[in-house]
Write a protein that holds these residues in place. Sequence first.
Motif, PDB file in Angstrom:
ATOM      1  N   SER A 172      27.148   8.887   4.232  1.00 51.80           N
ATOM      2  CA  SER A 172      27.856   8.661   2.981  1.00 51.80           C
ATOM      3  C   SER A 172      29.221   9.330   2.956  1.00 51.80           C
ATOM      4  O   SER A 172      30.115   8.900   2.211  1.00 51.80           O
ATOM      5  CB  SER A 172      27.017   9.154   1.796  1.00 51.80           C
ATOM      6  OG  SER A 172      26.908  10.568   1.826  1.00 51.80           O
ATOM      7  N   ARG A 181      26.949   2.736  -3.265  1.00 52.07           N
ATOM      8  CA  ARG A 181      27.268   1.313  -3.095  1.00 52.07           C
ATOM      9  C   ARG A 181      27.803   0.724  -4.387  1.00 52.07           C
ATOM     10  O   ARG A 181      28.761  -0.056  -4.384  1.00 52.07           O
ATOM     11  CB  ARG A 181      26.021   0.539  -2.662  1.00 52.07           C
ATOM     12  CG  ARG A 181      25.676   0.683  -1.194  1.00 52.07           C
ATOM     13  CD  ARG A 181      24.729  -0.403  -0.748  1.00 52.07           C
ATOM     14  NE  ARG A 181      25.342  -1.731  -0.829  1.00 52.07           N
ATOM     15  CZ  ARG A 181      24.718  -2.857  -0.539  1.00 52.07           C
ATOM     16  NH1 ARG A 181      23.457  -2.845  -0.153  1.00 52.07           N
ATOM     17  NH2 ARG A 181      25.332  -4.013  -0.618  1.00 52.07           N
ATOM     18  N   LYS A 182      27.180   1.077  -5.503  1.00 51.69           N
ATOM     19  CA  LYS A 182      27.567   0.493  -6.783  1.00 51.69           C
ATOM     20  C   LYS A 182      28.358   1.468  -7.654  1.00 51.69           C
ATOM     21  O   LYS A 182      28.778   1.107  -8.756  1.00 51.69           O
ATOM     22  CB  LYS A 182      26.314   0.041  -7.549  1.00 51.69           C
ATOM     23  CG  LYS A 182      25.554  -1.077  -6.856  1.00 51.69           C
ATOM     24  CD  LYS A 182      24.362  -1.518  -7.675  1.00 51.69           C
ATOM     25  CE  LYS A 182      23.652  -2.704  -7.045  1.00 51.69           C
ATOM     26  NZ  LYS A 182      24.468  -3.921  -7.055  1.00 51.69           N
ATOM     27  N   TYR A 230      22.587   6.499  -1.282  1.00 48.05           N
ATOM     28  CA  TYR A 230      23.065   5.241  -0.688  1.00 48.05           C
ATOM     29  C   TYR A 230      23.261   4.178  -1.758  1.00 48.05           C
ATOM     30  O   TYR A 230      24.303   3.510  -1.814  1.00 48.05           O
ATOM     31  CB  TYR A 230      22.054   4.756   0.356  1.00 48.05           C
ATOM     32  CG  TYR A 230      22.297   3.341   0.828  1.00 48.05           C
ATOM     33  CD1 TYR A 230      23.304   3.054   1.751  1.00 48.05           C
ATOM     34  CD2 TYR A 230      21.529   2.285   0.347  1.00 48.05           C
ATOM     35  CE1 TYR A 230      23.534   1.762   2.173  1.00 48.05           C
ATOM     36  CE2 TYR A 230      21.747   0.984   0.764  1.00 48.05           C
ATOM     37  CZ  TYR A 230      22.750   0.726   1.684  1.00 48.05           C
ATOM     38  OH  TYR A 230      22.971  -0.559   2.091  1.00 48.05           O
TER      39      TYR A 230
END
Length: 229
Positions: free
Chosen positions: A219, A171-172, A167
């Motif tokens: 995801s 996200r990054k 996760y």
Amino acid sequence: MLKLMKLELKKQRLGWYWKGALIAIFSVLMLMGILPSLDPELEDAFGSFEEVFTAMSTFVRVIFVIFAAVLIGKLIIQEYNNKTMSVMFTYPIPRKKLIMAKLLLIMGITFITILISNIVIFILFLVLNSFMHLIPGFPTKELLIHQGFDILIQGLSAVGISMVPLYFGMRKKSVSATIVSAIIIISLISSNNGGFSLSSFIVIPILVGVIGLLIAYLSFRNVEKVDVI
């Protein structure tokens, strides 16, 4: 799906992983078996086989959850950053299937290495103990059976826990964020404060493991509709 996993395994050069696994096994054995015999202050660190086995399985779980984060970074996050994932998505194969094959491969490798590492370390420790007599006697059949079930359950939960860093990494799109989050999460679950550990309550690692599997699903749930950036 199995064919995709085999192809992914051939594509990725995982020699570093197996070498790391061997080094990890040796390091845990050194830490648990040899160092106490060399340092008088550590000689009485473990009073029973149960304490030794529990500590060993904890070390193994921590190591390979972090290794799983490295695999996630290499097989998924890095491929997004290198744009190779966009090439893969041009194949006449559903995107979900491609991502799922990668995640199943990571989970399978993690689970198998946790089981094998625990078994190998336990056997080597028993052999070492027969010569060095670190702990008197021999573990009972009941203890070995109980430990076997515990390794199985903890291994399955570790597979789920290893998916939680996905996760943060997605996200990054950051490999370092994936690894750092794995270290923080597994450290919190496995830390021992005055004899208290979250992992001693089996429901907690199982719950975090289920959350990790849910994160893994979320995801790639919409991967067919989302453009690769």
